[in-house]
Motif scaffolding. Structure first.
Motif, PDB file in Angstrom:
ATOM      1  N   GLY A  25       9.242  -0.033  15.118  1.00 27.28           N
ATOM      2  CA  GLY A  25       8.138  -0.420  15.974  1.00 27.28           C
ATOM      3  C   GLY A  25       6.776  -0.068  15.434  1.00 27.28           C
ATOM      4  O   GLY A  25       6.354  -0.538  14.403  1.00 27.28           O
ATOM      5  N   ASN A  26       6.066   0.798  16.160  1.00 27.25           N
ATOM      6  CA  ASN A  26       4.681   1.063  15.892  1.00 27.25           C
ATOM      7  C   ASN A  26       4.468   2.548  15.678  1.00 27.25           C
ATOM      8  O   ASN A  26       4.540   3.320  16.622  1.00 27.25           O
ATOM      9  N   PRO A  27       4.193   3.001  14.474  1.00 25.26           N
ATOM     10  CA  PRO A  27       4.034   4.437  14.238  1.00 25.26           C
ATOM     11  C   PRO A  27       2.778   5.017  14.861  1.00 25.26           C
ATOM     12  O   PRO A  27       2.668   6.214  15.040  1.00 25.26           O
ATOM     13  N   LEU A  28       1.805   4.161  15.175  1.00 26.48           N
ATOM     14  CA  LEU A  28       0.556   4.677  15.709  1.00 26.48           C
ATOM     15  C   LEU A  28       0.601   4.856  17.216  1.00 26.48           C
ATOM     16  O   LEU A  28      -0.336   5.385  17.805  1.00 26.48           O
TER      17      LEU A  28
ATOM     18  N   SER B  77       2.698   4.410  -2.280  1.00 24.23           N
ATOM     19  CA  SER B  77       2.021   3.712  -1.187  1.00 24.23           C
ATOM     20  C   SER B  77       2.710   2.372  -0.991  1.00 24.23           C
ATOM     21  O   SER B  77       3.221   1.780  -1.938  1.00 24.23           O
ATOM     22  N   TRP B  78       2.740   1.908   0.247  1.00 27.10           N
ATOM     23  CA  TRP B  78       3.413   0.647   0.541  1.00 27.10           C
ATOM     24  C   TRP B  78       2.937   0.098   1.876  1.00 27.10           C
ATOM     25  O   TRP B  78       2.301   0.794   2.667  1.00 27.10           O
ATOM     26  N   ARG B  79       3.246  -1.179   2.098  1.00 24.52           N
ATOM     27  CA  ARG B  79       2.903  -1.853   3.348  1.00 24.52           C
ATOM     28  C   ARG B  79       4.190  -2.239   4.060  1.00 24.52           C
ATOM     29  O   ARG B  79       5.127  -2.754   3.461  1.00 24.52           O
ATOM     30  N   GLU B  80       4.205  -1.997   5.364  1.00 22.94           N
ATOM     31  CA  GLU B  80       5.424  -2.202   6.137  1.00 22.94           C
ATOM     32  C   GLU B  80       5.076  -2.518   7.581  1.00 22.94           C
ATOM     33  O   GLU B  80       4.322  -1.770   8.228  1.00 22.94           O
ATOM     34  N   ASN B  81       5.589  -3.632   8.099  1.00 29.39           N
ATOM     35  CA  ASN B  81       5.418  -3.993   9.507  1.00 29.39           C
ATOM     36  C   ASN B  81       3.962  -3.986   9.950  1.00 29.39           C
ATOM     37  O   ASN B  81       3.632  -3.582  11.065  1.00 29.39           O
ATOM     38  N   GLY B  82       3.063  -4.416   9.067  1.00 24.57           N
ATOM     39  CA  GLY B  82       1.657  -4.482   9.432  1.00 24.57           C
ATOM     40  C   GLY B  82       0.922  -3.166   9.318  1.00 24.57           C
ATOM     41  O   GLY B  82      -0.184  -3.034   9.847  1.00 24.57           O
ATOM     42  N   PHE B  83       1.514  -2.174   8.650  1.00 19.11           N
ATOM     43  CA  PHE B  83       0.864  -0.879   8.476  1.00 19.11           C
ATOM     44  C   PHE B  83       0.901  -0.469   7.006  1.00 19.11           C
ATOM     45  O   PHE B  83       1.852  -0.779   6.278  1.00 19.11           O
TER      46      PHE B  83
ATOM     47  N   SER C 251      -3.429   0.906  10.243  1.00 17.08           N
ATOM     48  CA  SER C 251      -3.215  -0.530  10.416  1.00 17.08           C
ATOM     49  C   SER C 251      -3.587  -1.218   9.107  1.00 17.08           C
ATOM     50  O   SER C 251      -4.572  -0.838   8.451  1.00 17.08           O
ATOM     51  N   ALA C 252      -2.815  -2.197   8.697  1.00 19.17           N
ATOM     52  CA  ALA C 252      -2.915  -2.767   7.349  1.00 19.17           C
ATOM     53  C   ALA C 252      -4.347  -3.127   6.973  1.00 19.17           C
ATOM     54  O   ALA C 252      -4.969  -3.990   7.586  1.00 19.17           O
ATOM     55  N   GLY C 253      -4.850  -2.443   5.959  1.00 14.32           N
ATOM     56  CA  GLY C 253      -6.148  -2.759   5.392  1.00 14.32           C
ATOM     57  C   GLY C 253      -7.344  -2.299   6.201  1.00 14.32           C
ATOM     58  O   GLY C 253      -8.480  -2.397   5.720  1.00 14.32           O
ATOM     59  N   THR C 254      -7.154  -1.822   7.410  1.00 12.41           N
ATOM     60  CA  THR C 254      -8.279  -1.449   8.270  1.00 12.41           C
ATOM     61  C   THR C 254      -7.977  -0.149   9.008  1.00 12.41           C
ATOM     62  O   THR C 254      -6.837   0.325   9.041  1.00 12.41           O
ATOM     63  N   GLY C 255      -8.979   0.390   9.623  1.00 12.65           N
ATOM     64  CA  GLY C 255      -8.804   1.555  10.470  1.00 12.65           C
ATOM     65  C   GLY C 255      -8.749   2.853   9.683  1.00 12.65           C
ATOM     66  O   GLY C 255      -8.800   2.880   8.446  1.00 12.65           O
TER      67      GLY C 255
END
Length: 323
Positions: free
Chosen positions: A166-169, A259-265, A307-311
């Motif tokens: 789900g959402n880690p944040l 580093s990696w990208r996963e599920n929009g994060f 969040s991917a690329g932002t925040g």
């Protein structure tokens, strides 16, 4: 002359051992000063789909990190991460099963073995299990029940491991265009100089908030999972009438493990070596653990997520290095 009993020496040794054990209890109850900082010297948190995969070694942490002792991420299928999980073996290669099936099968087997141990057959004498024919009938019945259960619930088990990622944040909407739940993009995330500076500052800010027992401030620096661990540790200290204070934090060196990208994060695991003055005091300010003069140096791997690329980057895991 007084005769010495042959049992006197063993009894004396036993008494001395008991006294020594009682003397060690306070040391066992209170962690070593090097482990009193935020995180308590434990490996805790989550790294998304790589939670059960060992981070890549780096110059700062050439031997990687220890497995998580506390995590809210369920174990996933092998191959979900980029490497084999910690301690991969035959059991790790087993296909995840639906939690209902685990409990259902466990109940069937447990009830059957219990009945056989007490001489009532697989399901008791009411089923006619006193003879060999009755046992065959019961085994056939178990076979059909299990086959029906697998057909009925088997389709639900295939996705059982993916949904909890789900959402880690915690509550933040998933970015548009993100891959489906449980699917990881094999794309490394570019980490800039500004990101490295953010990681170093997060190290100092989190340790400062920890020393000030400021859980509200931590909520803006770490994921809800990590905040819950910090809060529990602070509560444990308070129950002892103690407070841990980390000061004069100096970042010494660090490098990117992966580093990696996963599920929009975006995720980044960074090995960091830093030193500090780490003491524990009672409520009056008297030092009860630690050295207020000599510095303590530790190496840890901190994983951050955004969040991917932002925040802003938030701390999602702390892992210790093998000792």
């Amino acid at each position: 002359m007084k005769k010495i009993s042959p049992h006197a020496t063993p009894r004396k040794n036993l008494a001395l051992a008991a006294v020594a054990a009682l003397t060690m209890l306070p040391l066992l109850a209170h962690p070593h000063v090097a482990d009193a900082r935020a995180g308590g010297g434990y490996s805790m948190g989550s790294r998304g789909g790589r939670t059960y995969s060992a981070p890549a070694p780096s110059q700062t942490a050439p031997y990687g990190a220890t497995p998580f002792q506390q995590t809210m991420t369920p174990r996933q299928m092998p191959g979900y991460g980029s490497r084999m999980p910690f301690g991969a073996g035959g059991m790790a290669m087993a296909r995840p099963r639906h939690p209902f099936m685990n409990g259902f099968m466990g109940g069937l087997i447990g009830a059957g073995l219990f009945g056989m141990l007490f001489g009532h057959g697989m399901f008791g004498s009411g089923m006619g299990g006193s003879g060999f024919l009755g046992l065959l009938i019961q085994l056939a019945l178990v076979f059909f029940i299990v086959r029906w259960a697998i057909r009925r619930f088997g389709g639900m088990g295939g996705n059982a491991g993916a949904a909890p990622l789900g959402n880690p944040l915690g509550g933040m909407a998933q970015a548009a265009g993100a891959p489906p739940q449980g699917r990881q993009q094999p794309v490394g995330v570019a980490i800039t100089t500004a990101d490295y500076q953010a990681f170093q500052q997060a190290l100092i800010n989190i340790q400062t908030a920890w020393s000030q027992q400021d859980v509200r401030a931590m909520q803006h620096m770490a994921t809800p999972e990590m905040v819950s661990y910090f809060n529990n540790q602070l509560s444990s200290l308070a129950s002892r009438g103690a407070r841990n204070i980390v000061s004069d934090i100096r970042f010494e060196r660090g490098d990117l493990a992966e580093s990696w990208r996963e599920n929009g994060f975006d995720y980044a695991t960074v090995a960091m070596r830093y030193s500090m003055i780490d003491i524990t005091t009672d409520m009056t300010g008297r030092v009860i653990e630690g050295d207020p003069v000599n510095r303590t140096t530790v190496t840890e791997l901190w994983t951050f997520v955004r969040s991917a690329g932002t925040g802003s980057w938030l701390l999602s895991a702390i892992q210790q290095t093998p000792r």
